[in-house]
Design a protein around this motif. Sequence first.
Motif, PDB file in Angstrom:
ATOM      1  N   MET A 221       0.876  -1.201  -0.030  1.00  0.00           N
ATOM      2  CA  MET A 221      -0.083  -0.111   0.171  1.00  0.00           C
ATOM      3  C   MET A 221       0.723   1.208   0.068  1.00  0.00           C
ATOM      4  O   MET A 221       0.389   2.200  -0.746  1.00  0.00           O
ATOM      5  CB  MET A 221      -0.954   0.031   1.369  1.00  0.00           C
ATOM      6  N   SER A 222       2.035   1.294   0.792  1.00  0.00           N
ATOM      7  CA  SER A 222       2.791   2.453   0.705  1.00  0.00           C
ATOM      8  C   SER A 222       3.376   2.832  -0.695  1.00  0.00           C
ATOM      9  O   SER A 222       3.239   3.732  -1.161  1.00  0.00           O
ATOM     10  CB  SER A 222       3.992   2.427   1.605  1.00  0.00           C
ATOM     11  N   PHE A 223       3.862   1.666  -1.462  1.00  0.00           N
ATOM     12  CA  PHE A 223       4.166   1.827  -2.937  1.00  0.00           C
ATOM     13  C   PHE A 223       3.068   2.766  -3.778  1.00  0.00           C
ATOM     14  O   PHE A 223       3.027   3.524  -4.483  1.00  0.00           O
ATOM     15  CB  PHE A 223       4.639   0.678  -3.594  1.00  0.00           C
ATOM     16  N   PHE A 224       1.826   1.849  -3.425  1.00  0.00           N
ATOM     17  CA  PHE A 224       0.769   2.486  -4.401  1.00  0.00           C
ATOM     18  C   PHE A 224       0.337   4.026  -4.115  1.00  0.00           C
ATOM     19  O   PHE A 224      -0.277   4.624  -4.895  1.00  0.00           O
ATOM     20  CB  PHE A 224      -0.424   1.432  -4.292  1.00  0.00           C
ATOM     21  N   THR A 225       0.405   4.179  -2.747  1.00  0.00           N
ATOM     22  CA  THR A 225       0.074   5.578  -2.313  1.00  0.00           C
ATOM     23  C   THR A 225       0.993   6.405  -2.863  1.00  0.00           C
ATOM     24  O   THR A 225       0.640   7.779  -3.216  1.00  0.00           O
ATOM     25  CB  THR A 225      -0.187   5.410  -0.531  1.00  0.00           C
ATOM     26  N   LYS A 226       2.158   6.209  -2.820  1.00  0.00           N
ATOM     27  CA  LYS A 226       3.405   7.114  -3.177  1.00  0.00           C
ATOM     28  C   LYS A 226       3.027   7.413  -4.638  1.00  0.00           C
ATOM     29  O   LYS A 226       3.157   8.421  -5.192  1.00  0.00           O
ATOM     30  CB  LYS A 226       4.797   6.590  -2.912  1.00  0.00           C
ATOM     31  N   ALA A 227       2.799   6.382  -5.296  1.00  0.00           N
ATOM     32  CA  ALA A 227       2.716   6.612  -6.743  1.00  0.00           C
ATOM     33  C   ALA A 227       1.485   7.227  -7.147  1.00  0.00           C
ATOM     34  O   ALA A 227       1.387   8.221  -8.154  1.00  0.00           O
ATOM     35  CB  ALA A 227       2.626   5.198  -7.426  1.00  0.00           C
ATOM     36  N   SER A 228       0.271   7.127  -6.391  1.00  0.00           N
ATOM     37  CA  SER A 228      -0.880   7.799  -6.710  1.00  0.00           C
ATOM     38  C   SER A 228      -0.696   9.279  -6.314  1.00  0.00           C
ATOM     39  O   SER A 228      -1.183  10.246  -7.342  1.00  0.00           O
ATOM     40  CB  SER A 228      -2.022   7.383  -5.718  1.00  0.00           C
ATOM     41  N   ILE A 229       0.025   9.814  -5.353  1.00  0.00           N
ATOM     42  CA  ILE A 229       0.190  11.061  -4.900  1.00  0.00           C
ATOM     43  C   ILE A 229       1.055  11.673  -6.036  1.00  0.00           C
ATOM     44  O   ILE A 229       0.728  12.824  -6.532  1.00  0.00           O
ATOM     45  CB  ILE A 229       0.990  11.220  -3.441  1.00  0.00           C
ATOM     46  N   ALA A 230       2.116  11.105  -6.607  1.00  0.00           N
ATOM     47  CA  ALA A 230       2.841  11.617  -7.649  1.00  0.00           C
ATOM     48  C   ALA A 230       2.068  12.171  -8.665  1.00  0.00           C
ATOM     49  O   ALA A 230       2.338  12.956  -9.467  1.00  0.00           O
ATOM     50  CB  ALA A 230       4.230  10.702  -7.784  1.00  0.00           C
ATOM     51  N   ALA A 231       1.117  10.877  -9.112  1.00  0.00           N
ATOM     52  CA  ALA A 231       0.430  11.282 -10.213  1.00  0.00           C
ATOM     53  C   ALA A 231      -0.704  12.288  -9.892  1.00  0.00           C
ATOM     54  O   ALA A 231      -1.286  12.806 -10.992  1.00  0.00           O
ATOM     55  CB  ALA A 231      -0.532   9.848 -10.710  1.00  0.00           C
ATOM     56  N   LEU A 232      -1.469  12.411  -8.739  1.00  0.00           N
ATOM     57  CA  LEU A 232      -2.273  13.533  -8.404  1.00  0.00           C
ATOM     58  C   LEU A 232      -1.545  14.729  -8.639  1.00  0.00           C
ATOM     59  O   LEU A 232      -2.227  15.740  -8.917  1.00  0.00           O
ATOM     60  CB  LEU A 232      -2.773  13.356  -7.085  1.00  0.00           C
ATOM     61  N   LYS A 233      -0.356  14.888  -8.390  1.00  0.00           N
ATOM     62  CA  LYS A 233       0.267  16.038  -8.437  1.00  0.00           C
ATOM     63  C   LYS A 233       0.661  16.590  -9.999  1.00  0.00           C
ATOM     64  O   LYS A 233       0.388  17.735 -10.244  1.00  0.00           O
ATOM     65  CB  LYS A 233       1.611  16.081  -7.745  1.00  0.00           C
ATOM     66  N   ALA A 234       0.636  15.617 -10.916  1.00  0.00           N
ATOM     67  CA  ALA A 234       0.993  15.708 -12.218  1.00  0.00           C
ATOM     68  C   ALA A 234      -0.482  16.129 -12.771  1.00  0.00           C
ATOM     69  O   ALA A 234      -0.578  16.866 -14.013  1.00  0.00           O
ATOM     70  CB  ALA A 234       1.543  14.565 -12.970  1.00  0.00           C
ATOM     71  N   PHE A 235      -1.527  15.431 -12.289  1.00  0.00           N
ATOM     72  CA  PHE A 235      -3.055  15.479 -12.991  1.00  0.00           C
ATOM     73  C   PHE A 235      -3.848  15.923 -11.818  1.00  0.00           C
ATOM     74  O   PHE A 235      -4.768  15.015 -11.278  1.00  0.00           O
ATOM     75  CB  PHE A 235      -3.437  14.268 -13.364  1.00  0.00           C
ATOM     76  N   PRO A 236      -3.875  17.458 -11.495  1.00  0.00           N
ATOM     77  CA  PRO A 236      -4.653  17.670 -10.367  1.00  0.00           C
ATOM     78  C   PRO A 236      -6.160  17.645 -10.277  1.00  0.00           C
ATOM     79  O   PRO A 236      -6.694  17.732  -9.438  1.00  0.00           O
ATOM     80  CB  PRO A 236      -4.172  19.221 -10.228  1.00  0.00           C
ATOM     81  N   ARG A 237      -6.738  17.453 -11.663  1.00  0.00           N
ATOM     82  CA  ARG A 237      -8.087  17.222 -11.563  1.00  0.00           C
ATOM     83  C   ARG A 237      -8.718  15.941 -11.006  1.00  0.00           C
ATOM     84  O   ARG A 237     -10.085  15.962 -10.631  1.00  0.00           O
ATOM     85  CB  ARG A 237      -8.573  17.646 -13.065  1.00  0.00           C
ATOM     86  N   LEU A 238      -7.834  15.157 -10.913  1.00  0.00           N
ATOM     87  CA  LEU A 238      -8.164  13.664 -10.326  1.00  0.00           C
ATOM     88  C   LEU A 238      -8.210  13.983  -8.786  1.00  0.00           C
ATOM     89  O   LEU A 238      -8.647  12.773  -7.996  1.00  0.00           O
ATOM     90  CB  LEU A 238      -7.316  12.754 -10.781  1.00  0.00           C
TER      91      LEU A 238
END
Length: 427
Positions: free
Chosen positions: A257-274
Amino acid sequence: MTQITVPEVGESVTEATVGEWLKKPGDLVKAGDPIVELETDKVNLEITANEDGTLHEILKQSGETVVVGDVLATLVSGDSAATTPAETSQASTSAVSNDQPANPVQEAPVVRATPDVRRLADQEGINLSEVPTQGNRGRVTHTDVEAYIQQTREKAPVQPQFAPEAPQAPQSPEMPPLSSSPTQVTTSPAATDDLRPVERVKMSRRRLTIANRLVNAQHTAAMLTTFNEVDMTKILDIRQRRRDEFEKRHGIRLGFMSFFTKASIAALKAFPRLNAEIEGDEMILKHYYDIGIAVSTDNGLVVPVVRNADRLNFAGLEKAIAELAIKARDNKLSIADLQGGTFTITNGGVFGSLLSTPILNAPQVAILGMHKIEERPVVVQGQIVVRPMMYLALSYDHRIVDGSEAVRFLVLIKELLEDPEALLLEG
């Protein structure tokens, strides 16, 4: 005399169901002792005594619906036991029948269970004190009751079912005698249905709320799902090599879960509308990252929130997620643990799910679904090799998230997970 009332438990919570009474009239209680459980649409709460005293009278029984401010019971202040209504009645009866010896009453053991579990036991005619429990600090759960029901049915002798004989038609002198062929019995559909076992179980308040929210999410959002797959080879390798050292240093296991959470946060920063929500004709873009982690419990799915997840390292994320999961399964979550959340991750893989389309956790506009890791043949640099693969699913609200944006968001998560060192740079 002090009144024990239903407290305010949150702005959106106005009703509750009385659960298990942990004390009975006549019991001495200390300030802070739990007295009764309340089941709301979000969490189960233990109502505690505000002062030392004796529980005098219970005014709301298990299963009753109550609102904020309702009086649940009364408490007599002080350390000395107060006379309860039951004791008064017993004393009156004894005064009238002094010539009869008193019969000692065998006190029933106290069983911890939620109202919906008690309803199931009542419908099946089961004494909860006879049901063996599997952990949960002695609390009887739905799983315990269902296992007991199954065990009881397997032991019960099977009674043969016989169809009623059809009445013989009267013989007429003008008619030849009926043949001796076997009689055919015709049973109406209604009669057949009556013989089939059915079970009616009233849904808990939380289950009803979950159902309403899921239907509402599907009715109000333009929900769409996109899929991808991720090669988990490098993450599994890191976990294998660093597992013992990580646990020794941080006191927690290194999970997925820590890997997926880290990856999700990085993607959310790149695509803020999600990481947004819709309010009227406006998009509210959130520049903080409170990540909801879906947890399955006996009472249904809950989504506790890891606050400011972007500020936590891998060990911090693993600890926060583990603490929330334990609180969820022990019915210890507070309203604050469940409020807010900007993005949700759900892992159906722990139950063996290979692929699914997760439903949005409104008012959020995106949710990531993890699934089972399964070894599959894939082509790598022209060679067929076996790799541990996981399907990913991203459901999103198409009203503000474009399809290309959602696809690129999921591709970025895939790339980060397949190159875990990049997560360190993102962090």
